[in-house]
Design a protein around this motif. Sequence first.
Motif, PDB file in Angstrom:
ATOM      1  N   TYR A 190       0.343   4.849  12.143  1.00  0.00           N
ATOM      2  CA  TYR A 190      -0.036   3.614  12.837  1.00  0.00           C
ATOM      3  C   TYR A 190       0.537   3.564  14.264  1.00  0.00           C
ATOM      4  N   ILE A 191       1.826   3.802  14.416  1.00  0.00           N
ATOM      5  CA  ILE A 191       2.419   3.712  15.763  1.00  0.00           C
ATOM      6  C   ILE A 191       1.830   4.786  16.669  1.00  0.00           C
ATOM      7  N   GLY A 220      -3.065   2.962   8.915  1.00  0.00           N
ATOM      8  CA  GLY A 220      -1.629   2.787   8.697  1.00  0.00           C
ATOM      9  C   GLY A 220      -1.154   1.369   8.937  1.00  0.00           C
ATOM     10  N   SER A 221      -2.041   0.484   9.409  1.00  0.00           N
ATOM     11  CA  SER A 221      -1.612  -0.914   9.604  1.00  0.00           C
ATOM     12  C   SER A 221      -1.476  -1.583   8.242  1.00  0.00           C
ATOM     13  N   LEU A 222      -0.658  -2.628   8.182  1.00  0.00           N
ATOM     14  CA  LEU A 222      -0.509  -3.407   6.958  1.00  0.00           C
ATOM     15  C   LEU A 222      -0.919  -4.851   7.233  1.00  0.00           C
ATOM     16  N   PRO A 223      -1.465  -5.529   6.208  1.00  0.00           N
ATOM     17  CA  PRO A 223      -1.806  -6.945   6.382  1.00  0.00           C
ATOM     18  C   PRO A 223      -0.565  -7.839   6.437  1.00  0.00           C
ATOM     19  N   ALA A 224       0.603  -7.315   6.078  1.00  0.00           N
ATOM     20  CA  ALA A 224       1.867  -8.066   6.153  1.00  0.00           C
ATOM     21  C   ALA A 224       2.985  -7.174   5.648  1.00  0.00           C
ATOM     22  N   GLY A 225       4.232  -7.577   5.906  1.00  0.00           N
ATOM     23  CA  GLY A 225       5.376  -6.911   5.289  1.00  0.00           C
ATOM     24  C   GLY A 225       6.339  -6.254   6.250  1.00  0.00           C
ATOM     25  N   ARG A 226       5.887  -5.973   7.487  1.00  0.00           N
ATOM     26  CA  ARG A 226       6.777  -5.277   8.416  1.00  0.00           C
ATOM     27  C   ARG A 226       7.507  -6.220   9.363  1.00  0.00           C
ATOM     28  N   SER A 227       6.972  -7.425   9.555  1.00  0.00           N
ATOM     29  CA  SER A 227       7.640  -8.377  10.444  1.00  0.00           C
ATOM     30  C   SER A 227       8.631  -9.204   9.652  1.00  0.00           C
TER      31      SER A 227
END
Length: 565
Positions: free
Chosen positions: A76-77, A127-134
């Motif tokens: 993703y990055i 590789g993006s997520l709908p939530a969980g990394r912030s």
Amino acid sequence: TNDTENQYDVIIVGSGAGAMTAAIFAADQGNSVLVVEKSDKYGGTSAISGGGIWIPNNDEFKALGGTDSYESALTYIKAASAGSVDESRIRAYLDNAPKMIRELQANSRVKYAVAEKYPDYYQHLDGSLPAGRSMDPELFDTTGLGDEIEHQQPASGNTLLMGKMAWTARQAHKAVAKERGWMLMIIGLMLRYKLDFKQRKKGRRDRRAGLGGSLVASLRHSLLDRNIPLWRSTEFTDFVMTGDKVTGIKVIRDGQTLTLNARHGVIMGSGGFEQNQQLREKYLPQPTEQAWSATPKDGNTGAGLEAGQKIGAATDLLDWCWWAPTLKVPKEQSARGLFAERAFPGAIVVDGLGKRFFNEAAPYLEFGDAMYRNHQKAGNSIPSWVVFDSHFRQEYAMGPLMPGKIMPDSRAPKAWRDSVYWKADTLDELAQLINVDAAGLAQTVTTMNGYAKTGVDEDFQRGGNVFDRYYGDASVKPNPCLAPIEKGPFYAMKIHPGDIGTKGGLLTNDFGQVVRPSGDPIAGLYAIGNCSSSVMGTSYPGAGATLGPAMTFGYIAANHITVNR
Ligand code: FAD
């Protein structure tokens, strides 16, 4: 002061979140540490921020049953930053970010929770997520800080509920999205604030701090726990060199120049250069104004960048900011960012031709960048205008204007009329008032009103993904980010391509060491946060992608100094 008093193992310049995180780790590893801060307030932009940190693969998300992986975050990055940064630095970030926050929470007063609903910003990328990394700071009780809290950079009005009460990003989102129970939650927050009689006698400031205020207060308290000195009103001016090695710094304190020696390392956390008009004109796309920046006034003037350049440091990304459209509110020191409101249904952003040029609900970095790109093409989007009708005005906030239900025009400060907002009975009159092409605006509104009915924005796909909809209104159908603009009077607000800090700076390696153009490190010198060139390159992958790296590279730098001392 004599010589031994001015000797430390590690000297840290600046007192933002990255700097204080570095101080805690360096001290816990047995180093003597000094933090110097130019302002008479500690905390910098970090203290007025949302305090969010973007940490892929964090323990808290896994504990909630979430799934994330190193590989997907790397994919993703890499896609987001598109070659604008070395992969090994991205890997250093991914290796260390979860460890940093795990160890920081275990050993200090800092406390985070996952913002379970906050999506990564680029939902279309692999590789993006709908939530969980912030991650979002818990509220922090500042009582234990005593008078020291008075020296913290005060939170800006737009991070507080009704300009005074602390809340978390999770609570703010619940209110904005009008999720079940939001009213009760607000009443609870207000009661807690009002019934805190002891604190109310002292003044307006909430005993509890939220968002960036929580992060910085909990870090500051953790520094006090360790007796780490933090000298405010102490301005770094230059490096002290012994041969090729940085062995100290020069500061101005009480009008006197002092030399401070650092046995093992200097960590520059002195922020970017967004508060320096000359450097803005030298490096950033034009036009550019210091006044458009949302960061504390006069703090981050690029001292670290210029001193680094003088001793041969490489730099990168100097033409980039963490862009955010901003507007100016009378009497407020810094501009306000429009982070969420652009996504609310029924507000559009147009250029001087009255035309939309980008998805209003897009992330703030991309939106600011789009203002420049459209301006270069059409010459008409600096400033741009947010336009909405009286239904929107009644229901939603825009900048400092709270929803009309709470703050009707009659209760908004008089000085805001024709400076923060413009108002007219018809769209035609509004267009004339703000000098925007009336036919163009009428056409845009007609088209948008059609999209509001079908739910599909055929021009820019607004509301087409979970990130856009995060700030949408779930009760609006079929698209929570689209509503018609039809009911007069009509409103407009002027926005500029502002920033929440610059993004380029001293180039660093995987250990946070400042490097020369050859790639060789400058011994003894580290840079973190906006003083350094971002590990995210030209991207902003998720909420917290500036503070997460600032704190993580603070951790990495402290570890590297300790291992090599
Ligand atoms: P700062 O926190 O600004 O710290 C730099 C410090 O160095 C300042 O205190 C300054 O006075 C001091 N200094 C400067 N020059 C000198 C000198 N010569 N000598 C000594 N000291 C000096 N980012 C996120 O990741 N998540 C968020 O939720 C988020 N929300 C935001 C909300 C708002 C409203 C704003 C404005 C920004 C937000 N940001 C957020 C961006 C983030 O706050 C900044 O990118 C980050 O704080 C930068 O950290 P820093 O340590 O580099 O700079």
